[in-house]
Design a protein around this motif. Structure first.
Motif, mmCIF file in Angstrom:
data_model
loop_
_atom_site.group_PDB
_atom_site.id
_atom_site.type_symbol
_atom_site.label_atom_id
_atom_site.label_comp_id
_atom_site.label_asym_id
_atom_site.label_seq_id
_atom_site.Cartn_x
_atom_site.Cartn_y
_atom_site.Cartn_z
ATOM 1 N N GLY A 98 12.550 8.913 -35.071
ATOM 2 C CA GLY A 98 13.944 8.662 -35.411
ATOM 3 C C GLY A 98 14.099 7.231 -35.876
ATOM 4 O O GLY A 98 13.127 6.554 -36.232
ATOM 5 N N ASP A 99 15.329 6.724 -35.848
ATOM 6 C CA ASP A 99 15.551 5.338 -36.257
ATOM 7 C C ASP A 99 15.735 4.472 -35.022
ATOM 8 O O ASP A 99 15.880 4.959 -33.896
ATOM 9 C CB ASP A 99 16.771 5.226 -37.182
ATOM 10 N N THR A 100 15.748 3.192 -35.243
ATOM 11 C CA THR A 100 15.779 2.259 -34.120
ATOM 12 C C THR A 100 17.117 2.261 -33.383
ATOM 13 O O THR A 100 17.188 1.814 -32.239
ATOM 14 C CB THR A 100 15.476 0.832 -34.609
ATOM 15 N N LEU A 101 18.173 2.763 -34.042
ATOM 16 C CA LEU A 101 19.484 2.808 -33.389
ATOM 17 C C LEU A 101 19.624 4.022 -32.476
ATOM 18 O O LEU A 101 20.369 3.977 -31.491
ATOM 19 C CB LEU A 101 20.591 2.805 -34.446
ATOM 20 N N SER A 102 18.915 5.095 -32.800
ATOM 21 C CA SER A 102 18.973 6.299 -31.963
ATOM 22 C C SER A 102 17.557 6.851 -31.781
ATOM 23 O O SER A 102 17.226 7.926 -32.285
ATOM 24 C CB SER A 102 19.879 7.353 -32.600
ATOM 25 N N PRO A 103 16.713 6.098 -31.086
ATOM 26 C CA PRO A 103 15.309 6.496 -30.944
ATOM 27 C C PRO A 103 15.159 7.701 -30.014
ATOM 28 O O PRO A 103 15.934 7.894 -29.077
ATOM 29 C CB PRO A 103 14.661 5.253 -30.353
ATOM 30 N N ILE A 104 14.130 8.486 -30.286
ATOM 31 C CA ILE A 104 13.816 9.653 -29.449
ATOM 32 C C ILE A 104 12.419 9.435 -28.881
ATOM 33 O O ILE A 104 11.440 9.341 -29.624
ATOM 34 C CB ILE A 104 13.865 10.949 -30.268
ATOM 35 N N CYS A 122 6.229 13.086 -23.607
ATOM 36 C CA CYS A 122 7.570 13.097 -23.011
ATOM 37 C C CYS A 122 8.526 14.098 -23.656
ATOM 38 O O CYS A 122 9.751 13.965 -23.520
ATOM 39 C CB CYS A 122 8.175 11.695 -23.073
ATOM 40 N N TYR A 123 8.048 15.093 -24.374
ATOM 41 C CA TYR A 123 8.918 16.090 -24.991
ATOM 42 C C TYR A 123 8.208 17.428 -25.015
ATOM 43 O O TYR A 123 6.998 17.517 -24.794
ATOM 44 C CB TYR A 123 9.315 15.663 -26.414
ATOM 45 N N ASP A 124 8.967 18.477 -25.309
ATOM 46 C CA ASP A 124 8.448 19.850 -25.338
ATOM 47 C C ASP A 124 7.636 20.128 -24.065
ATOM 48 O O ASP A 124 8.098 19.895 -22.969
ATOM 49 C CB ASP A 124 7.617 20.090 -26.597
ATOM 50 N N SER A 125 6.400 20.632 -24.221
ATOM 51 C CA SER A 125 5.558 20.895 -23.061
ATOM 52 C C SER A 125 4.973 19.569 -22.586
ATOM 53 O O SER A 125 4.079 19.000 -23.202
ATOM 54 C CB SER A 125 4.441 21.862 -23.436
ATOM 55 N N LEU A 126 5.521 19.051 -21.492
ATOM 56 C CA LEU A 126 5.115 17.743 -20.989
ATOM 57 C C LEU A 126 3.627 17.745 -20.642
ATOM 58 O O LEU A 126 3.092 18.745 -20.184
ATOM 59 C CB LEU A 126 5.935 17.390 -19.749
ATOM 60 N N ALA A 127 2.984 16.619 -20.862
ATOM 61 C CA ALA A 127 1.545 16.541 -20.597
ATOM 62 C C ALA A 127 1.160 15.114 -20.232
ATOM 63 O O ALA A 127 1.857 14.150 -20.569
ATOM 64 C CB ALA A 127 0.758 17.014 -21.808
ATOM 65 N N VAL A 128 0.053 14.982 -19.536
ATOM 66 C CA VAL A 128 -0.452 13.680 -19.103
ATOM 67 C C VAL A 128 -1.969 13.681 -19.257
ATOM 68 O O VAL A 128 -2.625 14.669 -18.914
ATOM 69 C CB VAL A 128 -0.092 13.406 -17.624
ATOM 70 N N TRP A 129 -2.530 12.603 -19.770
ATOM 71 C CA TRP A 129 -3.981 12.476 -19.838
ATOM 72 C C TRP A 129 -4.397 11.006 -19.747
ATOM 73 O O TRP A 129 -3.591 10.105 -20.008
ATOM 74 C CB TRP A 129 -4.561 13.119 -21.099
ATOM 75 N N ASN A 130 -5.623 10.804 -19.351
ATOM 76 C CA ASN A 130 -6.170 9.455 -19.207
ATOM 77 C C ASN A 130 -7.098 9.126 -20.372
ATOM 78 O O ASN A 130 -7.787 10.002 -20.893
ATOM 79 C CB ASN A 130 -6.949 9.326 -17.895
ATOM 80 N N ILE A 131 -7.107 7.872 -20.761
ATOM 81 C CA ILE A 131 -8.004 7.397 -21.803
ATOM 82 C C ILE A 131 -8.697 6.130 -21.319
ATOM 83 O O ILE A 131 -8.198 5.434 -20.424
ATOM 84 C CB ILE A 131 -7.284 7.119 -23.139
#
Length: 403
Positions: A98-104, A122-131
């Protein structure tokens, strides 16, 4: 240098643009990109740090997630990331579309340390992984001649402070690091762990040589596989002694052992059967050797907070003017060589923070700087040929580096 990472755990990646989910399996696979595991070219990033007292859900709502979604993300972390270990001051990169005024908010990358990070989708099917960034092991050689101090001269030569600490550990029982002279020389082969051209740590000194005048002390790393000593001299004698050379690191001697010292507070001549190590308040103090704590409390005669340790039937050591004691240190407790026992202070009769360190031999005060320390067990006889081979190989290699 291009940043290189290894993805350790990867869960349910989805397309990171704001246009929706990918239309095919191939498109989904295209989104699994290095180094973070998602595409960044369609996003913009905002950098911040975890605030003091900021918990996981509060951090993510600050970054743009709804409270309910932040709570779902907590559950998504499962065994991949312990949300209780979020540390204030650690870097956080938040990626938005999105833009800086209304970021997603789309992704958050939390830097756990200089090598490891955790990525949160942080959206749709949430997920977490390590790098993890790539870490390389590099063999180094150093050659430093003392002009002012080991610390200053090592730093001037481009060596890491971590190497100084390693050398101090290897030679802790044989070299008085408070008494180094101009012209003393250290040479060593060692290995560093390097990440993006930054030194992460020293993973072992393989061979070291300390020279003062005509005398040379060698240290050879050889692991016998018994969880015991790993450093030996060229004769197979252990570099580990019954006592450390000093109970604290990298400070100066402010007063030596004497029976005729003018007391700095009382102004009269009194015996000073100790060595004073000037050091900042709070500097860790370690047990000189294995032993049993005889006392840990307020000492008499201006000693302030004092610890007394009996090491064997012959030797006892004392540590005076401490700011405080390490947890668990009390009379009757068994301590081990190098164990933290207290912290430098200026309690009792003291003009500044320092450690008043004392040694008694058969109940009589002796100069700690003249304490003789017997060697630990030598290397096993069957390992002597291998040790000798290492010694000759390293000596030849070091000769190749000679000026």
């Amino acid at each position: 240098m291009m940043r290189r990472y290894t993805i350790l755990i990867l869960c349910a990646l989805a397309m990171c643009s704001c246009k929706g989910k990918p239309n095919s399996k191939q498109e989904a696979e295209d989104e699994i990109v290095w180094p973070l595991g998602f595409r960044t070219d369609t996003l913009f990033v905002r950098e911040s740090k975890v605030a003091q007292g900021e918990v996981f859900s509060k951090l993510f709502t600050r970054l743009g997630m709804k409270g309910a979604d932040a709570q779902k993300l907590v559950y998504a972390c499962d065994s991949i990331f312990d949300v209780r270990k979020l540390r204030a001051g650690n870097k956080v990169d938040a990626y938005y579309c999105g833009d800086t005024l209304s970021p997603i908010l789309r992704y958050v990358v939390y830097e756990r340390d200089r090598i490891n990070s955790t990525v949160f989708k942080c959206y749709d099917s949430l997920a977490v992984w390590n790098i993890a960034k790539q870490v390389d092991t590099v063999r180094r050689y150093t050659d430093v001649t003392i002009a002012s101090s080991l610390w200053n001269d090592m730093i001037a030569a481009g060596a890491s402070p971590l190497l100084i600490l390693e050398l101090a550990d290897v030679y802790a029982w044989t070299v008085d690091f408070f008494g180094l002279h101009e012209g003393d020389r250290f040479r060593a082969f060692y290995k560093e762990r390097v990440c993006e051209e930054e030194i992460i740590d020293i993973i072992g000194i393989d061979f070291a040589e300390y020279t003062r005048g005509a005398d040379t002390l060698y240290a050879i790393r050889y692991d016998q596989g018994d969880n015991g000593n790993k450093y030996w001299n060229e004769k197979g004698e252990s570099m580990r002694k019954a006592f450390l050379k000093a109970p604290l690191k990298f400070t100066r001697i402010s007063s030596r052992f004497s029976y005729h010292r003018v007391h700095p507070i009382h102004g009269v001549v009194k015996p000073h059967t100790a060595v004073d190590y000037a050091a900042p308040a709070g500097t860790p103090v370690y047990a000189l050797g294995d032993g049993t704590v005889l006392s840990a409390g307020w000492g008499s005669g201006g000693a302030g907070n004092m610890i007394k340790i009996r090491h064997n039937s012959v030797y006892t050591t004392g540590y005076l003017h401490l700011r405080g004691f390490a947890p668990g240190i009390k009379a009757g407790v068994r301590v081990h060589q190098g164990q933290l026992i207290g912290y430098v202070g200026m309690t009792g009769s003291a003009t500044g923070p320092h450690l008043d360190f004392r040694v008694w031999k058969n109940g009589t005060p002796i100069d700690p700087l003249k304490l003789e320390s017997p060697s630990a067990e030598p290397i096993r006889k069957e390992n002597l040929p291998a040790l000798d081979s290492l010694y000759r190989t390293y000596k030849a290699q070091m000769a190749g580096h000679a000026n």
